[in-house]
Design a protein around this motif. Sequence first.
Motif, PDB file in Angstrom:
ATOM      1  N   TRP A 303       0.854  -1.181   0.000  1.00  0.00           N
ATOM      2  CA  TRP A 303       0.000   0.000   0.000  1.00  0.00           C
ATOM      3  C   TRP A 303       0.897   1.240   0.000  1.00  0.00           C
ATOM      4  N   ALA A 304       0.438   2.265  -0.788  1.00  0.00           N
ATOM      5  CA  ALA A 304       1.226   3.504  -0.905  1.00  0.00           C
ATOM      6  C   ALA A 304       0.320   4.711  -0.730  1.00  0.00           C
ATOM      7  N   PHE A 305       0.893   5.796  -0.075  1.00  0.00           N
ATOM      8  CA  PHE A 305       0.192   7.069   0.101  1.00  0.00           C
ATOM      9  C   PHE A 305       1.105   8.161  -0.448  1.00  0.00           C
ATOM     10  N   ASN A 306       0.576   8.877  -1.492  1.00  0.00           N
ATOM     11  CA  ASN A 306       1.385   9.905  -2.174  1.00  0.00           C
ATOM     12  C   ASN A 306       2.748   9.344  -2.569  1.00  0.00           C
ATOM     13  N   SER A 307       2.672   8.100  -3.146  1.00  0.00           N
ATOM     14  CA  SER A 307       3.846   7.386  -3.662  1.00  0.00           C
ATOM     15  C   SER A 307       4.796   6.922  -2.564  1.00  0.00           C
ATOM     16  N   SER A 308       4.431   7.070  -1.292  1.00  0.00           N
ATOM     17  CA  SER A 308       5.262   6.586  -0.174  1.00  0.00           C
ATOM     18  C   SER A 308       4.657   5.286   0.362  1.00  0.00           C
ATOM     19  N   LEU A 309       5.525   4.305   0.640  1.00  0.00           N
ATOM     20  CA  LEU A 309       5.078   2.991   1.112  1.00  0.00           C
ATOM     21  C   LEU A 309       4.472   3.118   2.513  1.00  0.00           C
ATOM     22  N   ILE A 310       3.240   2.590   2.645  1.00  0.00           N
ATOM     23  CA  ILE A 310       2.563   2.571   3.958  1.00  0.00           C
ATOM     24  C   ILE A 310       2.777   1.218   4.631  1.00  0.00           C
ATOM     25  N   ALA A 311       2.461   0.161   3.887  1.00  0.00           N
ATOM     26  CA  ALA A 311       2.540  -1.190   4.455  1.00  0.00           C
ATOM     27  C   ALA A 311       2.647  -2.192   3.346  1.00  0.00           C
ATOM     28  N   SER A 312       3.076  -3.415   3.688  1.00  0.00           N
ATOM     29  CA  SER A 312       3.168  -4.513   2.733  1.00  0.00           C
ATOM     30  C   SER A 312       2.784  -5.819   3.415  1.00  0.00           C
ATOM     31  N   LEU A 313       2.223  -6.750   2.572  1.00  0.00           N
ATOM     32  CA  LEU A 313       1.847  -8.085   3.041  1.00  0.00           C
ATOM     33  C   LEU A 313       2.462  -9.104   2.105  1.00  0.00           C
ATOM     34  N   GLY A 314       3.179 -10.099   2.693  1.00  0.00           N
ATOM     35  CA  GLY A 314       3.758 -11.154   1.895  1.00  0.00           C
ATOM     36  C   GLY A 314       2.767 -12.286   1.707  1.00  0.00           C
ATOM     37  N   PRO A 315       3.220 -13.389   1.089  1.00  0.00           N
ATOM     38  CA  PRO A 315       2.338 -14.550   0.897  1.00  0.00           C
ATOM     39  C   PRO A 315       1.787 -15.099   2.212  1.00  0.00           C
ATOM     40  N   ASN A 316       2.492 -14.823   3.317  1.00  0.00           N
ATOM     41  CA  ASN A 316       1.994 -15.300   4.622  1.00  0.00           C
ATOM     42  C   ASN A 316       0.973 -14.360   5.235  1.00  0.00           C
ATOM     43  N   ALA A 317       0.617 -13.243   4.573  1.00  0.00           N
ATOM     44  CA  ALA A 317      -0.421 -12.297   4.986  1.00  0.00           C
ATOM     45  C   ALA A 317      -0.098 -11.587   6.289  1.00  0.00           C
ATOM     46  N   VAL A 318       1.167 -11.474   6.633  1.00  0.00           N
ATOM     47  CA  VAL A 318       1.566 -10.729   7.834  1.00  0.00           C
ATOM     48  C   VAL A 318       1.928  -9.305   7.410  1.00  0.00           C
ATOM     49  N   PRO A 319       1.174  -8.266   7.926  1.00  0.00           N
ATOM     50  CA  PRO A 319       1.444  -6.883   7.489  1.00  0.00           C
ATOM     51  C   PRO A 319       2.713  -6.317   8.131  1.00  0.00           C
ATOM     52  N   VAL A 320       3.414  -5.483   7.336  1.00  0.00           N
ATOM     53  CA  VAL A 320       4.592  -4.746   7.823  1.00  0.00           C
ATOM     54  C   VAL A 320       4.359  -3.281   7.484  1.00  0.00           C
ATOM     55  N   LEU A 321       4.245  -2.382   8.542  1.00  0.00           N
ATOM     56  CA  LEU A 321       3.918  -0.970   8.343  1.00  0.00           C
ATOM     57  C   LEU A 321       5.169  -0.110   8.534  1.00  0.00           C
ATOM     58  N   ASN A 322       5.121   1.076   7.933  1.00  0.00           N
ATOM     59  CA  ASN A 322       6.275   1.984   7.978  1.00  0.00           C
ATOM     60  C   ASN A 322       5.933   3.230   8.782  1.00  0.00           C
ATOM     61  N   ASN A 323       6.967   3.802   9.444  1.00  0.00           N
ATOM     62  CA  ASN A 323       6.947   5.122  10.111  1.00  0.00           C
ATOM     63  C   ASN A 323       5.721   5.314  10.994  1.00  0.00           C
ATOM     64  N   GLU A 324       5.065   6.489  10.817  1.00  0.00           N
ATOM     65  CA  GLU A 324       3.965   6.857  11.702  1.00  0.00           C
ATOM     66  C   GLU A 324       2.762   5.957  11.521  1.00  0.00           C
ATOM     67  N   PHE A 325       2.633   5.329  10.351  1.00  0.00           N
ATOM     68  CA  PHE A 325       1.500   4.433  10.162  1.00  0.00           C
ATOM     69  C   PHE A 325       1.585   3.207  11.083  1.00  0.00           C
ATOM     70  N   ALA A 326       2.802   2.822  11.404  1.00  0.00           N
ATOM     71  CA  ALA A 326       2.959   1.735  12.370  1.00  0.00           C
ATOM     72  C   ALA A 326       2.443   2.151  13.748  1.00  0.00           C
ATOM     73  N   GLN A 327       2.687   3.445  14.148  1.00  0.00           N
ATOM     74  CA  GLN A 327       2.191   3.948  15.430  1.00  0.00           C
ATOM     75  C   GLN A 327       0.657   4.015  15.430  1.00  0.00           C
ATOM     76  N   ARG A 328       0.094   4.495  14.356  1.00  0.00           N
ATOM     77  CA  ARG A 328      -1.356   4.598  14.285  1.00  0.00           C
ATOM     78  C   ARG A 328      -1.999   3.192  14.295  1.00  0.00           C
ATOM     79  N   GLU A 329      -1.318   2.236  13.678  1.00  0.00           N
ATOM     80  CA  GLU A 329      -1.835   0.866  13.696  1.00  0.00           C
ATOM     81  C   GLU A 329      -1.772   0.286  15.116  1.00  0.00           C
TER      82      GLU A 329
END
Length: 1029
Positions: A303-329
């Motif tokens: 997932w991307a916001f204004n071309s910046s990566l927010i989060a990603s999910l691999g084949p195992n469906a485990v989300p990995v979030l970046n920066n402040e989005f990780a705090q909000r999550e």
Amino acid sequence: MALAQRQVAVQEGPLYRTEGSHVTLWCKVSGYQGPTEQNFQWSIYLPSAPEREVQIVSTIDPSFPYAIYTQRVHSRGIYVERVQGDAVLLHITELQDRDAGEYECHTPNTDERYFGSYSAKMNLVVIPDSLRVTAVPQTLNKVERDSLELKCEVSKSTAQHSHVSIAWYRQRGSEMPVEIISLSRDFVLRAGSAYAQRQATGDVRLDKVGETTSKLTIYNLHPSDQGEFYCEAAEWIQDPDKSWYAMTRKRSQGAIVNVQATDKDFSVRLETEKRTYIVGEPVEFRCILEAQNVPDRYFSISWAFNSSLIASLGPNAVPVLNNEFAQREALGQLKVAKESDNVFVLKIYRLRLEDSGKYNCRVTEREKTVTGDFIDKESKRPKNIPIAVLPLKAGFAVTAISRTPGVTYNESFDLQCIIKPHYPSWVPVSVTWRFQPAGSTEFHDLVTFTRDGGVQWGDRYAGFRTRTAIEKAESSNNVRLSISRASDTEAGKYQCVAELWRKNYNSSWTRLADRTSNLLEIRVLRPVTKLQVSKSKRSITLVENRPIPLNCSVKSQTSPDSHFAVLWYVHKPSDADGKLILKTTHSSAFEYGTYAEEEGLRGRLQFERSASGGLFSLTVQRAEVRDSGSYYCHVEEWLLSPNHAWYKLAEEVSGRTEVTVKQPDNRLQVNQTHKNITVLENQWVTLECLVSSRTSPSSQLSVEWYVWRPGHPEKEVVARLSRQSTLRYGDLVMLGDLRSRLHLESPSPGLYLLSIQNATVRDSGAYNCRVEEWLLDPSDRWYKRAEDLSGLITLTVKQPDPTLQVDTATANLTVQEKESFPLDCSILSRSSPESYFAVTWYNLRAKEAGGHVEEGTAEEEEEEREAVLSVGPDAIFSPEAGRWEGRLRFQRLSAVLFRLTVLQAGGADTGNYSCRVEEWLADPNGVWYRLAEEESGMVAVHVQDAGSTLQSVICSNDALFYFVFFYPFPIFGILIITILLVRFKSRNSSKNSEGKNGVPLLWIKEPHLNYSPTCLEPPVLSIHPGTID
């Protein structure tokens, strides 16, 4: 008024069900009276004991099941499901072989009277479960457009006529099974909705290839056909109501089918609800993957916001979030997740101004190498979606309104807090309702609808929580406060306070504005009473020991939930006020009044309340005379306030019931018939005392016998039989030996017999009985209710009539001097076989008169009577007269023939002889008395002179006298002594034998012989000088 007839209906039988299956039996009732919710009781009559009821389960009584069903009922293996108030289902979750039998559904009576049927029966037959469903478990790997064939074998051996249905299913993991195709019990073939089109084109078939085997064929497999395939069969039987019932269902083992798709292309699209939002609103982005055979392929997403990566999910469906989005999550403000195999979601719960911008997702297919690593292959992303986040306006107004400012106890009222303008539901607004109780000057927080949507209650009024509901409208921030079951504690003034908030970036809150509403006053009033108690009067007259029924009827009440306290009083004419008997409180507690304690009524009171609740009954059991009086009830109506406190709303007094308790009417009657009874002495006599009627069958009787004897002025008590069956005799001195000869018995109720054994003349008199009837009063004390006298029984005891007859024939007898002559005394008849006789012989001799008479008259002679011998009834002889001494011999030839023989007759013995016989009898006491006497006819005896004899010659010569009578005696004496010495022993033995068996005769100078008067054959006695016969 016509009454409906109760009718109980149960499922028609017989029903055939398989062992181990879940069975339901329905039962319903119609035409009943009383509550709409009826109760049901299920029982069974087992084939082994078809007459004995075995209780299973009840909707009203937890203790109803018998022991063999208790465990299954408690574990809900057997239970009753209420379909509606008058219909239920009996569930048996796992049918057992012993559950077969005749089932009965019974409904307890709630009607005013019994009318109709209250139970119904049906038969349940348990048969073995013979259904078998088998398929080969296997794993098949197919390629798209291949064909698939699977076989399933279904068999049964049920004796009853039944049908079988077969169906094939496909299932993936935890998803619901999908029906492929089925063959119904009516042999109708139909496909499931997902396969209907393919069945119509011939790609899906179900064929029967044997008697018990069916084959599923699918042509042109799709990747969506991948999953576990299994068949399911059901055995159906037709019930008596013509409906079909699936007795049992079973499925086979599954076959795993993998279908490899031939198309690897995929596409991605991004969706959201709208493009413009306000601060605080939520937003959700959905990234949708469109591809074939997605579960067997590997995809990752970012997932991307204004071309910046927010989060990603691999084949195992485990989300990995970046920066402040990780705090909000982490704070729960944002979520990245995989919703399904081809849907991925990005959700922001509360938007901020800085969240305005462009959002996008990227999907990359990855391939797994033999080492387990993933390598990227193709990657695709849709177009960006821009959104705009607008700020929140802060101006608003608050108003409190209510449509019910005045309510009655237990009614409900609503308060609304209206906020204008209407903010969206995501806008953080908190609303607090405040309350000022009636009579108070302070407001306190009642409840708060918090800014985050929670509800927080105040500490002062915790009781509001159970009866208060608070809700917030979805379309606005208006808050409704609903209070049910209003009471005094809810009366007062209400107002609401609204606050507008904003959540800052650092999770802190800022209050933007607050407003307070107007005041609302709520008044809560008690309901108006409708209590009415029956004022009707009545009178009751009854016999003691009967119950006194007292009724207290409530004709109308304020509420169906009203409870009543009932106080029962009695008013006696001697009392100024009524006295409390019993009080039943509104909570059904019992309190006995002073009157009940003083009069000992506690154990005799029975209180009942009708099922409808409006009729109260008090029964005074075993009424006593002192229970008479005027009875009435005092009714108090109580209601439960909404805060669960009882309060008395009204009270009223009923009409009076005049009760008169009397003793039972005297119905005692004794037979008054007078009787005369005449019996002979020594016989038994029975006197009867008959009670022809009595006051009560449970009464006890005492009987007393009296006698009036001739010559006695007062009556005498003979015997008394008390009511406890204790026998007492009269005065011992008065009764004498009669006491030992009395026998009292009662062979049947009300009949008393007095028997006198061996009656005597002294027992004669007038007898009667006095009967007393005793009743048990309600206090278990016995009292004499009545007495009555019988008629007189005149008893006459007579001695036997004398029938003694002696032979009175006359006879003439001439004997020579020195000879003997017999004098017989013959008894021709006697009065009794038990008689004994005394016999006396008399001699009547003629003697000259002492002088001369005038010339011409003959010489007069007179008779001189002389007793010769007397023998008493006890066989005692009188002394012999001088001239008879040694010349008498007495013989008893038979019981009625006596003989006296006179030896050595002389001239002086000439004369007339007779015998006088006295007949003696023994009375019952063994005392002998003379019954009769008779004299025989005369026997004239003439003794002739025989001249000189040898005896006279010898006696005239002294020498010859000594030679004849003296000298021989010493010689013969020595000889006799010698013989006696030799034969002493044998002689002694002979004498002993003769003493026992013969009739010994003693030389009697003064004749005297004792023998038992009971001997029937007295010895024959002979008396004369110097002889022993």
